[in-house]
Write an enzyme that holds these catalytic residues in place. Structure first.
Site, PDB file in Angstrom:
ATOM      1  N   GLU A  87      43.545  41.546  46.128  1.00  0.00           N
ATOM      2  CA  GLU A  87      43.359  42.855  46.757  1.00  0.00           C
ATOM      3  C   GLU A  87      41.875  43.110  47.005  1.00  0.00           C
ATOM      4  OE1 GLU A  87      45.260  45.267  43.834  1.00  0.00           O
ATOM      5  OE2 GLU A  87      47.250  44.467  44.307  1.00  0.00           O
ATOM      6  N   GLU A 120      50.947  43.586  43.490  1.00  0.00           N
ATOM      7  CA  GLU A 120      50.744  42.418  42.633  1.00  0.00           C
ATOM      8  C   GLU A 120      51.864  41.405  42.782  1.00  0.00           C
ATOM      9  OE1 GLU A 120      49.910  45.516  41.662  1.00  0.00           O
ATOM     10  OE2 GLU A 120      47.770  45.083  41.651  1.00  0.00           O
ATOM     11  N   GLN A 168      43.173  42.971  40.121  1.00  0.00           N
ATOM     12  CA  GLN A 168      41.972  43.778  39.882  1.00  0.00           C
ATOM     13  C   GLN A 168      41.794  44.072  38.398  1.00  0.00           C
ATOM     14  OE1 GLN A 168      42.109  47.148  42.574  1.00  0.00           O
ATOM     15  NE2 GLN A 168      41.065  45.909  44.126  1.00  0.00           N
ATOM     16  N   ASP A 214      45.825  44.329  33.295  1.00  0.00           N
ATOM     17  CA  ASP A 214      47.003  45.166  33.015  1.00  0.00           C
ATOM     18  C   ASP A 214      48.084  44.990  34.081  1.00  0.00           C
ATOM     19  OD1 ASP A 214      45.456  47.451  31.061  1.00  0.00           O
ATOM     20  OD2 ASP A 214      44.251  46.420  32.571  1.00  0.00           O
ATOM     21  N   PHE A 215      47.646  44.674  35.330  1.00  0.00           N
ATOM     22  CA  PHE A 215      48.606  44.594  36.438  1.00  0.00           C
ATOM     23  C   PHE A 215      49.424  43.304  36.387  1.00  0.00           C
ATOM     24  CE2 PHE A 215      45.251  47.137  39.050  1.00  0.00           C
ATOM     25  CZ  PHE A 215      45.422  48.209  38.201  1.00  0.00           C
ATOM     26  N   HIS A 225      44.112  50.275  32.475  1.00  0.00           N
ATOM     27  CA  HIS A 225      43.084  49.439  33.103  1.00  0.00           C
ATOM     28  C   HIS A 225      42.152  48.889  32.025  1.00  0.00           C
ATOM     29  CE1 HIS A 225      44.493  52.068  36.297  1.00  0.00           C
ATOM     30  NE2 HIS A 225      43.945  51.273  37.204  1.00  0.00           N
TER      31      HIS A 225
END
Lengths: 337, 441
Positions: A29, A63, A85, A88-89, A131
Site C-alpha cells: 500500500e 491486505e 504498513q 498488526d494487519f 498499530h
C-alpha cells in the site's frame, strides 16, 4: 563500507535483488505513489522511479489483496516482496498465510513452492493497540513459514536478500523505532541505529544467531528493539560487575538453538526479553528448549521479560510501562543472581 | 524477593489481634489489594489486603493465633520464587519432599560430578531465596582444597573425642589428617575432655600403640550382628530384674525316668527342658502378665504360649519358637523341640520359625551353670534361665537328705512386671516342678 540506517539498508537490498533477478517485485500500500512516503516507513522510497510501477505495485487498502497477489505470483514463479504498513494487519491475511502460503509446498509434495517475502513493521509507537503489536510469535507457530527479525542495518540487508532467494515464504519483522526513517516519517523516540554495510555483495544466512556482547554471568536473548534495551541493561549490569552475554537470534524460525544452549551452558542463567505479550511468546519456547536441553546447566530459574498480557495501550505513559524497559531487564537479571 | 505480611495496627486499644482465617493457602497466587486474611480486634472482624502480588509463600500464624501488631505473619514471594515455598510444618508435602535442599540443577550436577554431598551445603546457599547455586559448590570445593583431607577413621575419632578438625595440623605437610594426628591432638588437650578409650576403635592398632593391639579383627556375621543389635536393644530399652530360686526336682527326675522307661523305640526322649516348657506353660496360664509383649507403649497379653527356646549354634544364639506350646503334651513338645534344634543346627530353619515368641526359656545347665542373668528377648517381657540339676544335702523333716536341686533364673522387665508378681510366678513354677502330680489341678 557505507553507514546506513535500517530503512536504507532494506531499500538497498530490494534494489540489488530487483536488479539481480527480474522476477523480484514489490507489492504493497502506497509503496510507489508519487509524493508518497515510500511505504509507511520510507523503505521503498524512490524505487518506483527506478523500476517503474510495474515492479513497484501499489494496491488498494486491502491486505488480503496484497497476500493474494504475492502468494499467487510466488506460486506462478515470481519472487514478490510484499509489505504491510503495520504488522498488526497480518491478521487480515491469516488464512492466506497460515493455510495457503505455509502449506502449499507440503500439500503439493514439493511440486509448488511459495518464494514470497512479507515485510511487517512491529513495535509499540504511540499508535494504539491495532498499530503497535509485535506478533512474531503467532507466525513461529506455523510450520512452513520462516520468521526473521533483523535489528541492524547489516542484518536487515543480508537477511532480506536471503529471504528473497529462499524458496519458502519468509516473514521479515522490522521495528518501527529502528528504521531510521526520515522526514515526515521520522519516529519520535526512535533509536534509528546506523550501521556499517559492506559495499560488496553479502548475505546473512537465515537461522544463524549472533552474540552481540560476550559475558559470563547471565545470557540475555532479545530481538529488534529489545536487543538494544538488553545491551543497555548489560552495560548497567557491567558497572555492578555482572557480565551479561547478549544474544540476538536474528531468526526466530529456524531458531539457532545451539547458540543459545552454548551460552546458557556457559553462564547458567537465562533472561529472555520480548516486546510481545508474555503468554505463549517465542520466549516461552526458548525457555522450554533450554529447560529441556540444558536443564543441568541452569543455576537459576529462567526469566522472561515481556509486555503484560494486555493490548498495547495508547497513552504514552502506559505504553512506556507496557514495553519492557532496561530497568526491568536489569531487575530480572538481579533477581536470579 | 519475598514481601513480608505484617499485622496491621487496626486496634487502637490492644497490641494484639487474633487471626480469624486465611482466605489463601500457601502456594496460592495473590494479587495486591486482594483480601488475604481476616483479623478480630477487640471491636470487630476486619479484612486485611495483600501487600503485594505474587505467591503466598509462608503462613507463620494460623487461624486462631493471637499475634502482635506489626509482627510478620507470612510472606509473599515472586512467582519465580515458588521453588522455595516451604509448607508450614511440612505436613502437606510428601515425605520425600520434606527437608528438601533447594539447589539449582547446575549446582546439583556439580555436586554429582565433584562428589560433594549436597547436604554439606545446607544453609550455605547464596542464590535467590537461599537457593544453593553453582558458586556455592565452587566455594565449598575451594574450602576443601584449602583444608587438608581427613581419613574416615580420623574423622570418626575426631567426632568421638570432640576434636575440632580445623585445629588439627597433619604431621605430614600437605598430607591427610590421620589417626595419629587426632591422637596427638587429644594428647595435647585439643579435644578434651576425652575418655581414655579413644584409641580403642575396632581396627588393628598401629605399631605405635602396642598396648592395645588385637590378635584378630573379626568381621561380624549377619547373625552375630543381629544378636548384637538385639542384645543392645534389650539392655537399652528394658528394665531387667533377675529373680533366682532353687527348685527341688527329685520327684521330677523320678517321674521323667518312669516316662522314659515306657517310651517305645524311636520316640523322642523328653529332656528336662521339655518338662520345664510344659510346666512353664501351666504356670504362665495362671500368671498371664509374663506371657506378653511390650513395645514401650503397648502391652499385649497372649492366650497361647509361643515358647522361644534359646539354642546355641555355630552361628551363635538362635531362638526358634514352639507354637502354642501350652496346647502340647510332653511328647509333642519334645518332638517339636527336637525338630527345631535340628533345623537350627543344620541351618535350615525358616525365618518364620524364629519370630512370634511370647516367652523364652534358655538352658545353660548342661554347661555347669547354676544361675545367671538372662537377657530379655524383646518385645517379650520375661525369660527363664535354667541351670543344672545337682545333688545337694537338704534338711527335710529334721533330717539331712540328698535332694536334686535345680537353679532357676527369671528375668522380668520391671517396666511392666513388678517384683512380687515375678516372684509369685517363680513360686508357682517351683511348686509344679517339686510336685509334678499337681499339674492335674
Amino acid at each position: 563500507m557505507a553507514q546506513m540506517t535500517i530503512a536504507e539498508a532494506l531499500r538497498q537490498a530490494i534494489r540489488e535483488e530487483m536488479i539481480r533477478d527480474e522476477r523480484v517485485f514489490c507489492v504493497g500500500e502506497d509503496i510507489g505513489i508519487e509524493g508518497g512516503f515510500g511505504g509507511a516507513f520510507t523503505v521503498t522510497l524512490g524505487l518506483s522511479n527506478e523500476f517503474g510501477h510495474d515492479r513497484i505495485l501499489d494496491t488498494p487498502i486491502s491486505e488480503t489483496a496484497i497476500a493474494g497477489v504475492a502468494i499467487g505470483a510466488a506460486v506462478a514463479g515470481m519472487r514478490p516482496i510484499a509489505d504491510v504498513q503495520y504488522g498488526d494487519f497480518l491478521f487480515c491475511m491469516m488464512d492466506q498465510l497460515a493455510n495457503q502460503a505455509a502449506k502449499l509446498r507440503y500439500m503439493s509434495g514439493g511440486t509448488l513452492s511459495v518464494p514470497m517475502v512479507m515485510r511487517a513493521p512491529v513495535g509499540a509507537t504511540a499508535r494504539g493497540s491495532q498499530h503497535a503489536q509485535s506478533p512474531e510469535a503467532f507466525f513461529t507457530h506455523i510450520p512452513g513459514l520462516k520468521v526473521v527479525a533483523p535489528a541492524t542495518a547489516y542484518d536487515a540487508k543480508g537477511l532480506l536478500k536471503s529471504a528473497v532467494r529462499d524458496d519458502n515464504p519468509v516473514l521479515v519483522f522490522e521495528h518501527k523505532l529502528l528504521y531510521g526513517s526520515k522526514g515526515a516519517r521520522s519516529e519520535k523516540g526512535a533509536l534509528s541505529p546506523v550501521g556499517d554495510v559492506p559495499d560488496e555483495e553479502y548475505l546473512v544466512p537465515i537461522g544463524e544467531g549472533v552474540v552481540r556482547r560476550p559475558g559470563k554471568d547471565v545470557t540475555i536473548v532479545a530481538t529488534l528493539l529489545m536487543l538494544y534495551r538488553a545491551l543497555g541493561a548489560a552495560e548497567t549490569l557491567s558497572q555492578q560487575g555482572i557480565e551479561a552475554e547478549v544474544i540476538d537470534p536474528r531468526t526466530l524460525v529456524p531458531l539457532d538453538k545451539e547458540l543459545i544452549l552454548a551460552s546458557v551452558r556457559k553462564t547458567g542463567r537465562l533472561v529472555i526479553v520480548e516486546e510481545d505479550n508474555l503468554t505463549n511468546g517465542w520466549g516461552a519456547e526458548i525457555a522450554a528448549i533450554v529447560a529441556d536441553d540444558a536443564f543441568v546447566w541452569l543455576d537459576a530459574p529462567i526469566k522472561r521479560v515481556a509486555a503484560p498480557d494486555v493490548p498495547p495501550p495508547f497513552a504514552p505513559p502506559l505504553e512506556r510501562e507496557y514495553v519492557p524497559s532496561e530497568q526491568k531487564i536489569v531487575d530480572a537479571v538481579l533477581s536470579i543472581l | 524477593m519475598t514481601v513480608d505480611i505484617l499485622v496491621p495496627p487496626l486496634s487502637q486499644t490492644a497490641d494484639t489481634l487474633v487471626i480469624v482465617a486465611w482466605l489463601k493457602q500457601v502456594g496460592d497466587p495473590v494479587t495486591k489489594g486482594e483480601i488475604l486474611f481476616t483479623v478480630e480486634t477487640d471491636k470487630a472482624v476486619l479484612e486485611v489486603e495483600s501487600p503485594a502480588s505474587g505467591i503466598l509463600s509462608a503462613v507463620l500464624a494460623e487461624a486462631g493465633a493471637e499475634v502482635k501488631v506489626k509482627s510478620i505473619i507470612g510472606g509473599i514471594a515472586e512467582p519465580g520464587e515458588v521453588l522455595m515455598v516451604v509448607e508450614p510444618g511440612g505436613e502437606t508435602l510428601p515425605p520425600e519432599r520434606q527437608n528438601r535442599l533447594f539447589a539449582s540443577p547446575r549446582a546439583r550436577q556439580l555436586t554429582l560430578l565433584k562428589g560433594v554431598p549436597l547436604a554439606d551445603l545446607q544453609g550455605k546457599g547464596t542464590g535467590p531465596g537461599g537457593l544453593i547455586v553453582a558458586r556455592d559448590v565452587a566455594a565449598y570445593l575451594e574450602a576443601q582444597r584449602a583444608s587438608p583431607k581427613v581419613t574416615p577413621l580420623a574423622r570418626r575419632m575426631a567426632e568421638t573425642a570432640g576434636v575440632d578438625l580445623s585445629q588439627v595440623v597433619p604431621a605430614k605437610p600437605g598430607g591427610a589428617i590421620t589417626k595419629a594426628d587426632i591422637q596427638s591432638s587429644v594428647n595435647e588437650g585439643l579435644g578434651a575432655p576425652v575418655p581414655p578409650s579413644i584409641p580403642a576403635i575396632s581396627e588393628p592398632a598401629s605399631p605405635q600403640t602396642p598396648a592395645i593391639s588385637a590378635a584378630q579383627v573379626v568381621r561380624l556375621s549377619p547373625t552375630r550382628a543381629t544378636i548384637a543389635r538385639r542384645m543392645t536393644q534389650s539392655h537399652q530399652t528394658t528394665a531387667p530384674v533377675t529373680y533366682q530360686r532353687e527348685a527341688d526336682t527329685t520327684r521330677l527326675v523320678k517321674l521323667r525316668k518312669r516316662i522314659l522307661k515306657k517310651l517305645t523305640e524311636g520316640t523322642i526322649r523328653p529332656t528336662y527342658t521339655d518338662f520345664l516348657v510344659y510346666m512353664t506353660c501351666r504356670a504362665l496360664a495362671r500368671h498371664p502378665a509374663l506371657n506378653a509383649t511390650f513395645d514401650g507403649e503397648r502391652l499385649e497379653l497372649y492366650e497361647s504360649v509361643h515358647m522361644s527356646m534359646a539354642v546355641d549354634s555355630e552361628r551363635g544364639l538362635i531362638v526358634p519358637v514352639i507354637r502354642e506350646a501350652d496346647s502340647k503334651g510332653i511328647a509333642d513338645i519334645a518332638w517339636e523341640r527336637s525338630r527345631l534344634v535340628e533345623q537350627v543346627l543344620g541351618g535350615t530353619i525358616d525365618p518364620d520359625g524364629l519370630v512370634g515368641g511370647t516367652f523364652t526359656i534358655t538352658n545353660l545347665g548342661t554347661l555347669g551353670i547354676d544361675h545367671f542373668t538372662p537377657i530379655i528377648n524383646p518385645p517379650q517381657v520375661a525369660i527363664l534361665g535354667v541351670g543344672r540339676i545337682r545333688e545337694v544335702p537338704a534338711i527335710r523333716k529334721g533330717k539331712i537328705r540328698t535332694r536334686k536341686m535345680l537353679g532357676l533364673s527369671l528375668t522380668c522387665d520391671h517396666r511392666v512386671i513388678d517384683g512380687a508378681p515375678a516372684a509369685r510366678f517363680l513360686q508357682e513354677l517351683c511348686s509344679l516342678i517339686e510336685n509334678p502330680d499337681l499339674i492335674w489341678l
